[in-house]
Motif scaffolding. Structure first.
Motif, short mmCIF file in Angstrom:
data_model
loop_
_atom_site.label_atom_id
_atom_site.label_comp_id
_atom_site.label_asym_id
_atom_site.label_seq_id
_atom_site.Cartn_x
_atom_site.Cartn_y
_atom_site.Cartn_z
N TYR A 150 0.84 -1.21 0.00
CA TYR A 150 0.00 0.00 0.00
C TYR A 150 0.87 1.25 0.00
O TYR A 150 0.57 2.22 0.69
CB TYR A 150 -0.92 -0.01 1.22
CG TYR A 150 -1.95 -1.11 1.17
CD1 TYR A 150 -3.11 -0.95 0.43
CD2 TYR A 150 -1.75 -2.31 1.84
CE1 TYR A 150 -4.05 -1.96 0.36
CE2 TYR A 150 -2.69 -3.33 1.78
CZ TYR A 150 -3.83 -3.14 1.04
OH TYR A 150 -4.75 -4.14 0.98
N GLU A 151 1.95 1.24 -0.76
CA GLU A 151 2.90 2.34 -0.73
C GLU A 151 2.27 3.67 -1.16
O GLU A 151 2.58 4.71 -0.61
CB GLU A 151 4.11 2.02 -1.60
CG GLU A 151 5.25 2.97 -1.39
CD GLU A 151 6.54 2.51 -2.03
OE1 GLU A 151 7.58 3.07 -1.69
OE2 GLU A 151 6.50 1.60 -2.88
N GLY A 152 1.38 3.64 -2.12
CA GLY A 152 0.71 4.87 -2.53
C GLY A 152 -0.11 5.47 -1.41
O GLY A 152 -0.11 6.69 -1.20
N ALA A 209 0.42 9.04 0.57
CA ALA A 209 -0.68 9.98 0.80
C ALA A 209 -0.81 10.29 2.29
O ALA A 209 -1.06 11.44 2.67
CB ALA A 209 -1.98 9.41 0.26
N ALA A 210 -0.63 9.29 3.15
CA ALA A 210 -0.71 9.50 4.59
C ALA A 210 0.41 10.41 5.07
O ALA A 210 0.18 11.28 5.92
CB ALA A 210 -0.65 8.16 5.32
N VAL A 211 1.61 10.24 4.54
CA VAL A 211 2.74 11.11 4.93
C VAL A 211 2.48 12.54 4.50
O VAL A 211 2.67 13.48 5.27
CB VAL A 211 4.06 10.57 4.32
CG1 VAL A 211 5.18 11.59 4.46
CG2 VAL A 211 4.45 9.26 4.98
N ARG A 212 2.00 12.71 3.29
CA ARG A 212 1.71 14.08 2.81
C ARG A 212 0.58 14.71 3.61
O ARG A 212 0.61 15.91 3.92
CB ARG A 212 1.37 14.05 1.32
CG ARG A 212 2.58 13.80 0.47
CD ARG A 212 2.27 13.92 -0.98
NE ARG A 212 3.50 13.82 -1.75
CZ ARG A 212 3.54 13.78 -3.05
NH1 ARG A 212 2.41 13.85 -3.74
NH2 ARG A 212 4.68 13.69 -3.68
N TYR A 213 -0.43 13.91 3.93
CA TYR A 213 -1.54 14.39 4.75
C TYR A 213 -1.02 14.84 6.12
O TYR A 213 -1.38 15.90 6.61
CB TYR A 213 -2.59 13.29 4.91
CG TYR A 213 -3.63 13.56 5.96
CD1 TYR A 213 -4.69 14.43 5.70
CD2 TYR A 213 -3.55 12.96 7.22
CE1 TYR A 213 -5.65 14.68 6.67
CE2 TYR A 213 -4.50 13.21 8.18
CZ TYR A 213 -5.55 14.07 7.91
OH TYR A 213 -6.49 14.32 8.87
N ALA A 214 -0.18 14.03 6.72
CA ALA A 214 0.34 14.34 8.06
C ALA A 214 1.23 15.58 8.04
O ALA A 214 1.27 16.32 9.02
CB ALA A 214 1.11 13.16 8.62
N GLU A 215 1.94 15.82 6.95
CA GLU A 215 2.79 17.01 6.85
C GLU A 215 1.96 18.29 6.80
O GLU A 215 2.42 19.34 7.23
CB GLU A 215 3.69 16.92 5.61
CG GLU A 215 4.81 15.93 5.73
CD GLU A 215 5.85 16.30 6.77
OE1 GLU A 215 6.01 17.50 7.08
OE2 GLU A 215 6.50 15.38 7.28
N LYS A 216 0.74 18.20 6.28
CA LYS A 216 -0.09 19.39 6.13
C LYS A 216 -1.02 19.63 7.31
O LYS A 216 -1.59 20.70 7.42
CB LYS A 216 -0.90 19.30 4.84
CG LYS A 216 -0.02 19.35 3.62
CD LYS A 216 -0.81 19.31 2.35
CE LYS A 216 0.15 19.37 1.18
NZ LYS A 216 -0.54 19.38 -0.09
#
Length: 161
Positions: free
Chosen positions: A79-81, A85-92
């Motif tokens: 589920y790398e995609g 998305a979770a990493v980018r979400y958490a950064e914002k």
């Protein structure tokens, strides 16, 4: 892995129980007494494993097991995609205009990824899977940060726009 070992054990059992007596019967006694001409059990198995069919069976079993072992990916790689998305979400994600701490970002990304994966697989993830996913999120974040994909300053605690 356990399933592959079970299949290999069943295959060997079939070889020993079915094919070894057939091979012994096919060799025949050649007119000699049954006690002196009957090969031992180990000899029959060894002869079968050294036959073309026996070598083929063993080769197929070994290749199949190696494919199962090497093809298995960790959950976060599958589920790398979604992990990205979770990493980018958490950064914002910010709370009250203040950027979240590194631990807060990790927890936010983990909750996001677990929620998505549980919806896709329609089951609860085990504690081991969640821990592996947590490590995968950290690896993914590190690679995204090193490649410059994440917003500048976002991982260093700077403000996120």
């Amino acid at each position: 892995m356990r399933k592959a070992l079970r299949v290999l054990c069943v295959l060997m059992l079939v070889v020993v129980v079915v094919f070894a007596p057939v091979a012994a019967f096919a060799q025949g006694t050649g007119g000699a007494s049954a006690a002196s001409a009957a090969p031992g059990f180990g000899t029959v198995v060894w002869d079968f494993l050294n036959s073309a069919f026996g070598i083929s069976c063993v080769a197929v079993a070994v290749i199949w097991i190696l494919n199962k072992v090497y093809a298995k990916q960790p959950l976060w790689k599958q589920y790398e995609g979604d992990v990205i998305a979770a990493v980018r979400y958490a950064e914002k994600v910010t709370e009250g205009g203040v950027p979240a701490s590194a631990e807060g970002k990790l927890n936010s990304a983990l909750q996001y990824a677990v929620k998505i994966i549980e919806q896709v697989e329609q089951r609860r993830l085990s504690a081991d899977e969640v821990n592996a996913l947590k490590q995968g999120i950290q690896v993914t974040h590190n690679s995204l940060d090193a490649s410059g994909v994440l917003e500048p300053g976002a991982s260093a605690g700077g403000t996120v726009q």
